[in-house]
Design a protein around this motif. Structure first.
Motif, mmCIF file in Angstrom:
data_model
loop_
_atom_site.group_PDB
_atom_site.id
_atom_site.type_symbol
_atom_site.label_atom_id
_atom_site.label_comp_id
_atom_site.label_asym_id
_atom_site.label_seq_id
_atom_site.Cartn_x
_atom_site.Cartn_y
_atom_site.Cartn_z
ATOM 1 N N UNK A 8 0.832 -1.205 0.000
ATOM 2 C CA UNK A 8 0.000 0.000 0.000
ATOM 3 C C UNK A 8 0.872 1.263 0.000
ATOM 4 N N UNK A 9 2.165 1.116 0.319
ATOM 5 C CA UNK A 9 3.130 2.215 0.162
ATOM 6 C C UNK A 9 3.980 2.026 -1.091
ATOM 7 N N UNK A 10 3.516 1.122 -1.968
ATOM 8 C CA UNK A 10 4.214 0.829 -3.232
ATOM 9 C C UNK A 10 5.629 0.298 -3.005
ATOM 10 N N UNK A 11 5.808 -0.454 -1.910
ATOM 11 C CA UNK A 11 7.083 -1.117 -1.615
ATOM 12 C C UNK A 11 6.909 -2.599 -1.927
ATOM 13 N N UNK A 12 7.727 -3.129 -2.849
ATOM 14 C CA UNK A 12 7.522 -4.498 -3.298
ATOM 15 C C UNK A 12 8.722 -5.413 -3.023
ATOM 16 N N UNK A 13 9.755 -4.892 -2.372
ATOM 17 C CA UNK A 13 10.917 -5.713 -2.060
ATOM 18 C C UNK A 13 11.528 -5.343 -0.734
ATOM 19 N N UNK A 14 12.194 -6.326 -0.100
ATOM 20 C CA UNK A 14 12.889 -6.094 1.176
ATOM 21 C C UNK A 14 14.318 -6.589 1.031
ATOM 22 N N UNK A 15 15.270 -5.770 1.484
ATOM 23 C CA UNK A 15 16.683 -6.144 1.451
ATOM 24 C C UNK A 15 17.221 -6.075 2.875
ATOM 25 N N UNK A 16 17.630 -7.222 3.422
ATOM 26 C CA UNK A 16 18.118 -7.286 4.804
ATOM 27 C C UNK A 16 19.637 -7.228 4.835
ATOM 28 N N UNK A 17 20.167 -6.385 5.719
ATOM 29 C CA UNK A 17 21.610 -6.261 5.974
ATOM 30 C C UNK A 17 22.447 -6.120 4.697
ATOM 31 N N UNK A 18 22.105 -5.138 3.847
ATOM 32 C CA UNK A 18 22.928 -4.944 2.656
ATOM 33 C C UNK A 18 24.238 -4.228 3.006
ATOM 34 N N UNK A 19 25.214 -4.350 2.147
ATOM 35 C CA UNK A 19 26.426 -3.545 2.238
ATOM 36 C C UNK A 19 26.083 -2.182 1.642
ATOM 37 N N UNK A 20 26.143 -1.136 2.446
ATOM 38 C CA UNK A 20 25.587 0.155 2.038
ATOM 39 C C UNK A 20 26.577 1.283 2.261
#
Length: 480
Positions: A157-169
């Motif tokens: 509903x917030x147009x978020x379709x993916x989740x990325x956990x603990x990325x190197x950022x």
């Protein structure tokens, strides 16, 4: 049929269609349901004697259900088609943080991806280093579909379709967002900082939650106490609590002329929106608070009815998914309907006096009871907990919340000018915060009923009962 009735039924049938469309019912089933309803209205018209032009209008307008379902379907397809995310593979992405980060044990960043990818993903990263709205970041990680399905719908509903956990950022640059939103978020952070400087840790955290919806510093024990005492909604920034708080402030200012009372309360709503960073959920909550205040101001049911439904209509046009998958949105409108329709019915049924009583206890009782009853099934379905003592805990706390919030805002404002003067004022704020927290902990100690699930059929029967009660109470009053 009058124009305001046409607008009401048009919006109402459109919302019903969006609701059906969100659950991805086959369009032919929706068309059949709308046609069946139209035929039913026409049949009732022919069975009744006398002019029944309203039923002709209802038969025609019921077909708007098809338009609502079609709109929801097109919106969903458009959002998915404009999203280009590769799932299940380690990829290098870049994007801009487009919402104020949610902080706690970890940071949650909503990132709008840049070319060659597109769409929004939610990043879960460590507490430090801190990232902020408008940051351009590069990150490497594996995008996954959100799980479980209920959480996926909540993010969608917030147009978020993916989740990325603990990325190197890594941070690339700053100030890539709206300068106005960035300034508001910084202002919000300064206010929270003023709370933390002046108040004990737990009290400052609760005041930040109460006024700005910030829960990053809540301990697990305090979160559990709020859940078990049925007071979590106080820090949710939904129209549920904002409407109650706004009406309570209005009653506290009842000694002022009506126009000044209205203007001052509206000013408080606007100040609240600015202090909370003008996020979409806050604007929705404030809109509900404004409509609740408008209901008290003009007291015309058909006008308030239209204001509520048309507000929902315009919000749903902007984002159809909030109708089905945004709990805050649902709580806002159900609580407002409870305040406008159920509260007077309860007062009539129990023959309650119209005077507010000492410390407005009678109004607080009516507002809290009606709002709690209106949202009860949604709270159980969404959170799985129900405290049988939540009504008492809410009545005791909501009597003090408007004053606690007002004094908190004043203290924060003084803090910008003088830290030492805010320390003196903070002593008074602390008295109210200690009272609120004490109530939460006392009632949190009694525990709550836990529900694995609640049947939607039960929810429908429950709301039909409330509607019947409202009609009965009003008919009983009219018969005297």
């Amino acid at each position: 049929m009058r124009i305001y009735d046409i607008a009401f039924y048009f919006a109402g049938f459109f919302l019903a269609g969006v609701l059906l469309g969100n659950f991805k019912l086959n369009l032919f089933i929706v068309i059949f349901a709308a046609a069946f309803l139209a035929v039913l209205f026409l049949l009732i018209k022919h069975l009744k004697s006398g002019p029944q032009n309203k039923l002709y209008w209802l038969a025609g307008l019921s077909l708007i259900i098809i338009l609502g379902a079609f709109y929801a379907g097109v919106y969903n397809i458009y959002q998915i088609k404009k999203t280009n995310i590769i799932f299940g593979k380690k990829i290098n992405f870049s994007g801009v943080v487009v919402e104020n980060p949610e902080r706690g044990e970890q940071q949650k960043l909503t990132v709008d991806l840049q070319s060659p990818y597109s769409g929004k993903v939610l990043l879960r990263v460590p507490q430090y280093p801190e990232f902020n709205y408008g940051n351009l970041v590069n990150f490497e990680g594996i995008a996954k579909n959100p799980e479980p399905v209920s959480y996926a719908k909540y993010l969608a509903k917030n147009n978020i379709f993916g989740v990325v956990a603990d990325p190197k950022i890594e941070l690339v640059s700053q100030n890539n967002g709206s300068a106005i939103k960035s300034s508001l978020f910084k202002f919000k952070a300064r206010i929270i900082s003023n709370f933390q400087k002046v108040l004990p840790a737990e009290n400052g955290a609760f005041l930040a939650g109460l006024t700005l919806g910030e829960r990053a510093e809540f301990s697990k024990e305090f979160k559990d106490a709020m859940s078990k005492s049925g007071t979590t909604h106080l820090v949710a920034l939904s129209g549920y609590n904002i409407s109650i708080i706004v009406l309570a402030i209005s009653y506290m200012l009842a000694f002022l002329p009506r126009r000044f009372n209205f203007i001052i309360t509206i000013a408080i709503i606007l100040l609240f929106v600015l202090m909370a960073g003008a996020e979409a959920s806050v604007v929705r909550a404030a809109t509900m608070g404004f409509i609740a205040l408008l209901a008290k101001q003009i007291g015309r049911l058909h006008s308030i009815r239209n204001a509520i439904v048309l507000a929902a209509f315009f919000m749903v046009v902007l984002n159809p998914m909030v109708l089905s998958f945004d709990v805050g949105f649902q709580l806002s409108f159900l609580a407002l309907l409870g305040l406008v329709y159920l509260s007077p019915a309860i007062g009539k049924f129990f023959k309650m006096k119209e005077e507010p009583g000492l410390f407005n206890w009678r109004e607080n009782l009516l507002m809290t009871t009606s709002a709690q009853l209106a949202v009860l099934p949604v709270l159980i379905i969404s959170f799985g907990n129900f405290s049988p003592l939540s009504l008492i805990s809410n009545i005791l706390i909501l009597s003090a919340v408007p004053l606690t919030m007002t004094l908190g805002f004043i203290m924060a404002g003084i803090g910008f000018a003088s830290y030492y003067l805010s320390l003196i004022f903070g002593w008074l704020v602390n008295l109210f915060l200690w009272y609120d927290i004490l109530i939460i902990k006392i009632f949190g100690g009694f525990g709550a009923f836990h529900f694995e699930s609640l049947s939607y059929f039960f929810a429908v029967i429950y709301y039909l009962f409330l509607i019947g009660f409202i009609f009965y109470a009003n008919a009983k009053k009219s018969a005297r």
